[in-house]
Structure formats: C-alpha cells, structure tokens
Design a protein around this motif. Structure first.
Motif, PDB file in Angstrom:
ATOM      1  N   VAL A  87       0.839  -1.204   0.000  1.00 54.47           N
ATOM      2  CA  VAL A  87       0.000   0.000   0.000  1.00 54.47           C
ATOM      3  C   VAL A  87       0.871   1.250   0.000  1.00 54.47           C
ATOM      4  N   ILE A  88       0.599   2.147  -0.957  1.00 56.41           N
ATOM      5  CA  ILE A  88       1.243   3.474  -0.967  1.00 56.41           C
ATOM      6  C   ILE A  88       0.375   4.438  -0.172  1.00 56.41           C
ATOM      7  N   GLU A  89      -0.910   4.343  -0.395  1.00 55.84           N
ATOM      8  CA  GLU A  89      -1.840   5.224   0.320  1.00 55.84           C
ATOM      9  C   GLU A  89      -3.239   4.630   0.229  1.00 55.84           C
ATOM     10  N   PHE A  90      -4.083   5.063   1.156  1.00 56.39           N
ATOM     11  CA  PHE A  90      -5.514   4.783   1.056  1.00 56.39           C
ATOM     12  C   PHE A  90      -6.244   6.097   0.829  1.00 56.39           C
ATOM     13  N   ASN A  91      -7.306   6.036   0.037  1.00 57.67           N
ATOM     14  CA  ASN A  91      -8.218   7.175  -0.081  1.00 57.67           C
ATOM     15  C   ASN A  91      -9.601   6.707   0.337  1.00 57.67           C
ATOM     16  N   CYS A  92     -10.430   7.676   0.733  1.00 55.67           N
ATOM     17  CA  CYS A  92     -11.738   7.311   1.299  1.00 55.67           C
ATOM     18  C   CYS A  92     -12.870   7.555   0.313  1.00 55.67           C
ATOM     19  N   ARG A  93     -12.571   7.495  -0.984  1.00 51.80           N
ATOM     20  CA  ARG A  93     -13.534   7.913  -2.019  1.00 51.80           C
ATOM     21  C   ARG A  93     -13.128   7.325  -3.344  1.00 51.80           C
ATOM     22  N   PHE A  94     -13.995   7.503  -4.343  1.00 53.21           N
ATOM     23  CA  PHE A  94     -13.656   7.068  -5.700  1.00 53.21           C
ATOM     24  C   PHE A  94     -12.451   7.868  -6.203  1.00 53.21           C
ATOM     25  N   GLY A  95     -11.610   7.255  -7.023  1.00 54.76           N
ATOM     26  CA  GLY A  95     -10.463   7.940  -7.613  1.00 54.76           C
ATOM     27  C   GLY A  95     -10.892   8.794  -8.790  1.00 54.76           C
ATOM     28  N   ASP A  96     -10.109   9.814  -9.043  1.00 54.14           N
ATOM     29  CA  ASP A  96     -10.380  10.693 -10.173  1.00 54.14           C
ATOM     30  C   ASP A  96      -9.053  10.892 -10.891  1.00 54.14           C
ATOM     31  N   PRO A  97      -8.858  10.373 -12.079  1.00 59.15           N
ATOM     32  CA  PRO A  97      -9.824   9.925 -13.075  1.00 59.15           C
ATOM     33  C   PRO A  97     -10.107   8.414 -13.145  1.00 59.15           C
ATOM     34  N   GLU A  98      -9.691   7.611 -12.171  1.00 52.37           N
ATOM     35  CA  GLU A  98      -9.929   6.165 -12.298  1.00 52.37           C
ATOM     36  C   GLU A  98     -11.413   5.820 -12.472  1.00 52.37           C
ATOM     37  N   THR A  99     -12.263   6.565 -11.765  1.00 51.48           N
ATOM     38  CA  THR A  99     -13.712   6.304 -11.856  1.00 51.48           C
ATOM     39  C   THR A  99     -14.211   6.424 -13.297  1.00 51.48           C
ATOM     40  N   GLN A 100     -13.612   7.374 -14.034  1.00 51.87           N
ATOM     41  CA  GLN A 100     -14.047   7.608 -15.411  1.00 51.87           C
ATOM     42  C   GLN A 100     -13.746   6.421 -16.323  1.00 51.87           C
ATOM     43  N   VAL A 101     -12.804   5.541 -15.929  1.00 53.09           N
ATOM     44  CA  VAL A 101     -12.530   4.363 -16.761  1.00 53.09           C
ATOM     45  C   VAL A 101     -13.129   3.078 -16.187  1.00 53.09           C
ATOM     46  N   VAL A 102     -13.424   3.081 -14.903  1.00 51.28           N
ATOM     47  CA  VAL A 102     -13.986   1.860 -14.294  1.00 51.28           C
ATOM     48  C   VAL A 102     -15.498   1.801 -14.544  1.00 51.28           C
ATOM     49  N   LEU A 103     -16.178   2.920 -14.344  1.00 47.90           N
ATOM     50  CA  LEU A 103     -17.641   2.884 -14.460  1.00 47.90           C
ATOM     51  C   LEU A 103     -18.156   2.577 -15.874  1.00 47.90           C
ATOM     52  N   PRO A 104     -17.499   3.037 -16.950  1.00 44.10           N
ATOM     53  CA  PRO A 104     -18.010   2.660 -18.276  1.00 44.10           C
ATOM     54  C   PRO A 104     -17.998   1.147 -18.513  1.00 44.10           C
ATOM     55  N   LEU A 105     -17.206   0.410 -17.735  1.00 40.01           N
ATOM     56  CA  LEU A 105     -17.128  -1.045 -17.935  1.00 40.01           C
ATOM     57  C   LEU A 105     -18.070  -1.808 -17.002  1.00 40.01           C
TER      58      LEU A 105
END
Ligand code: AMP
Ligand code: GLY
Length: 440
Positions: free
Chosen positions: A283-301
């Motif tokens: 683990v490099i880091e944790f975030n408490c929310r959707f990633g940006d821009p990762e969400t833009q490529v995960v949700l279309p699939l």
C-alpha cells in the motif's frame, strides 16, 4: 429513486452518468455539479457549496432523496456523512472517523501496522530536526509526505539530499497548511502503481476493476504530481491471482481493522498500491472515495447498475448482492488540462468540439467547466476527461486520443503517453490484458 451526488469534478460527472443509466434512477441532483452535469437529461445542478451540510440535508429531506453519494474527500473528512446520517439520510461515503484513512497518513500507517498490511516502512515526525536527522540516516531515494489532505501535492519522492531536506522544511513551514503539522518519511518503493477502488458496507468488501492512473504532469512520468492526468482499466498487471492476494492481504484486513476501531465504513476504500518487482502488492496510500480519473474508466465497464451497489453499501447489504458484472473490453481516459496546471493557470477559455468527440462514441466527463451564454468555458486546472472504450486497451487508448483531437481550447494540455505500460505489457505478454475480465 432520486439520488444526490456531492462534488464538482469529472469523477462526479461519471458517477452521475452511470447512475442515470439505471431504470430505477428517476433523477440525479448534483451539488454543485459541473457544466457537464448541467446539460444531462434527468439531472440538475444545485448551486450549493459542498461544505453546506445543513443545506444539503434540508434539500434531501424535502425532496425525498433516497441516497447521497459523496465524491470528494474534503467534505468526508469534515464529517458530512455523520451529519447527514444524523438527519436520517442514507449516505455512500465514510464517516469522519473512517475518512481519516485518507485525511491522516500517520493514522493510516498506524492502522496498517496494527493489521499487518504490507506497506512502505515509515517514521512520523512532529519537529524538523529529528526529521532531517532521520532523512540523513536513511539514504536515497526517500519519500517525504505531509500528514494531512494536500490535494495529492504533499508528497515528494526525493532523489537528492537537497530535495529531501527542502521537502521536510517546506512541510514544517506550513506549505501544506493544516497538512503541515506532521511529516512521514517513507521508504521509496519501486514497481508499477495500480489503483484498486473497492466498495464496502463496512463488513463485505468487493474490488472494482483495477485501474492505472498517471499522476505526473509530464510525459514519461516526469514533473510535478497532479490530481491525475489520465487512466485506463483494467490494468493487466493485476492478474486474478494477484487480485485474490490484494483481497486477502489488504482489503479484508483493512475493513476488519476499521471495524476493530468501531468504524462503520460504508463507501469506497481506494487502495493505491505498488506492485513490487517481486510481484507483491504494497500500500502506498488509502483514499476514502472514488479515484479521479480512475472512476471515469472503471464505471463505463460496469454492467451491474451502480445504484444497486451503492444502495447495498449504504444499507449494509452488500453480501446479498450477486457478483459484480463487467462488460468485456477496456476503457481509457485522457485528461485535458489548462496550461500551467498544477501551478497557476487561467480560466474562462471557450471550449469547442465536445459534441463532435461524443458523436464518435467518446464520453467527455467535465472536471472543470462552466456553461455560460457564450458556450462551455474552462473553469479549473483539469478541464475534461476524454474517455473511450474499446475491445482492448490499445483500442480504447486510440479511441480516446482520436476524440481528444476534436476538442480545442486556448492553452489545452494533455499527456500523449497515457497507457504506456499497458501498451508495453501487451507487447510482452500477448493478450494477458484481457485475462482478468470475468467471462460474460
Ligand atoms: P500519495 O499522495 O501518497 O498517493 O503519493 C503520490 C505519489 O507519490 C504516488 O502516486 C507515488 O507515485 C508516489 N509515492 C508515494 N509514496 C511512495 C513510496 N513510498 N514509494 C514510491 N513512490 C511513492
Ligand atoms: N487519481 C488519484 C486520486 O484520485 O487520488
């Protein structure tokens, strides 16, 4: 069902776009939303600040909102979920205590040590002299991190002592505001970075497709860190066997450790991982929310309706949901930014060609835009996330770059090399990129 989405970036545009594909979703209200959400059918923007918890609650109660989805970390860390839940509302997003996993890197490290989660070795300092002494004793390269939220900019990967010492001093001089009370000095990991966005109801945790994000402003991963200049999914470096290890060694123990601290975490646990040259996830880091821009490529699939998953998390019923279904193929996103970002940049430039890009099949998610009488104008550092799907990562990347060509604004900047590892990996290992997609 009516859903309210808090936030005004490309991530929230993508979440809204996906929610609206569900038959059960009647309307999405965005607080405050972007120029992109303003023009979507069955969607409206509400001109309210993301820190206006009372206004958001009042609107949600009067308008029969079934679920509130919180996009950014700042309102989560400030306790928006605690407040909305206290008003009887359903929220997707962790409470203030849970959001510490992102809001304090020292807190997150402590949790990881306690739960024996693999991560970089680190030490925390509250004064400059011992911090500098530790840096000198460790050698190079070394990673210096401001403790709190710094919009992705509080991290320096130092390759010279001068860089390392300047970074330590900058933290204590308050360069990162509240994030400057404490500094973490961390072992520098090498390997490939991947983002695992996992949804959880506090008991069950399920990963979405792995994505790779491009944090640096310059080509070849050079220059300053940004919020993210592009992404693609699924990331071929995460094989099914590796995803199973990530589930067992990182995601499950993290949720268990949060539960041990009496934290009822319902939302996204975003694990930013380094896959080391030995193939181990750290683990490099944790975030408490959707990633940006990762969400833009995960949700279309995503094939499963998004509202079903988010509602199941908010009601702590994720275990009852069938396995998450995915579309075959891949998605890629190229972020178009304003010249000068992540430092100073101008706003108010007229944007043209978005419609033409979308006619060709791309999805243009708005990160920093406004709709004005003269048309769409730039309103941020990251302006648009131009996203496309394809049968393979190469095709998705080609389609996204083709769409970018249609769009113009004064000073538009984008990286030309998004997806470079995937293109390389693909050449090396044939079609492995498709292997993590579940059979449909
Ligand atoms: P963070 O804000 O913690 O995600 O850090 C921003 C970026 O700095 C990460 O995406 C990595 O590229 C880099 N980074 C952070 N921590 C480390 C580390 N321990 N080793 C190597 N690179 C790191
Ligand atoms: N793309 C990095 C982040 O969302 O933090």
């Amino acid at each position: 069902m009516k859903i309210l989405v808090v936030g005004n970036g490309g991530r929230e545009h993508a979440i809204t776009w996906k929610l609206l594909q569900s038959e059960k979703v009647q309307q999405v209200i965005c607080v405050p939303g972007t120029g992109g959400t303003a023009s979507m059918p069955r969607c409206r923007n509400l001109a309210m600040n993301v820190s206006d918890f009372e206004g958001t609650a009042r609107f949600a109660l009067v308008n029969g909102i079934s679920l509130i989805v919180v996009g950014p970390e700042v309102p989560l860390a400030a306790g928006i979920t605690d407040f909305l839940q206290s008003q009887g509302l359903n929220v997707f997003g962790p409470t203030k205590l849970g959001a510490q996993i992102e809001a304090s890197k020292a807190w997150a490290k402590d949790l990881m040590h306690e739960a024996k989660i693999p991560t970089a070795k680190a030490a925390v300092f509250t004064a400059v002299d011992p911090a500098l002494a530790y840096v000198r004793a460790q050698g190079l390269p070394i990673v210096i991190k401001a403790d709190g939220l710094a919009a992705g900019k509080g991290v320096t990967v130092a390759t010279t002592s001068e860089q390392a010492e300047t970074a330590v001093q900058a933290v204590f001089k308050g360069k990162f505001g509240d994030a400057g009370q404490r500094v973490l000095i961390e072992e520098c990991l090498t390997g490939q970075e991947v983002s695992i966005l996992a949804i959880t109801d506090g008991i069950t945790i399920r990963p979405l497709l792995p994505a790779q994000d491009y944090k640096r402003i310059g080509e070849g991963d050079t220059g300053e860190n940004t919020g993210g200049m592009g992404a693609y999914a699924p990331a071929p470096v995460v094989t099914p066997a590796l995803m199973e290890r990530i589930q067992q060694e990182i995601l499950e123990p993290t949720i268990a450790a949060l539960r041990d601290r009496n934290i009822d975490y319902r939302g996204v646990l975003y694990a930013g991982l380094m896959i080391t040259p030995q193939g181990d996830p750290k683990v490099i880091e944790f975030n408490c929310r959707f990633g940006d821009p990762e969400t833009q490529v995960v949700l279309p699939l995503l094939e499963t309706p998004l509202d079903e998953l988010l509602v199941a998390c908010a009601h702590q019923r994720l275990a009852e949901q069938p396995a998450i279904a995915w579309k075959p193929g891949a998605a890629a996103c190229v972020v178009m930014a304003s010249e000068g970002y992540p430092e100073t940049f101008q706003k108010g430039k007229v944007i043209s060609g978005v419609d033409q890009a979308e006619v060709g099949g791309a999805m243009v998610f708005h990160a920093g835009t406004q709709s004005k009488p003269q048309g769409l104008i730039t309103d941020g550092g990251r302006v648009l996330g131009v996203t496309a799907v394809g049968d393979s990562i190469d095709e998705a990347l080609d389609n996204a770059y083709e769409a970018v060509k249609h769009i113009q604004f004064d000073g538009a900047y984008y990286r030309q090399d998004i997806g470079h590892q995937a293109r390389r990996t693909k050449q090396k290992v044939g079609t492995e990129s498709d292997s993590i997609l579940p059979a449909t």
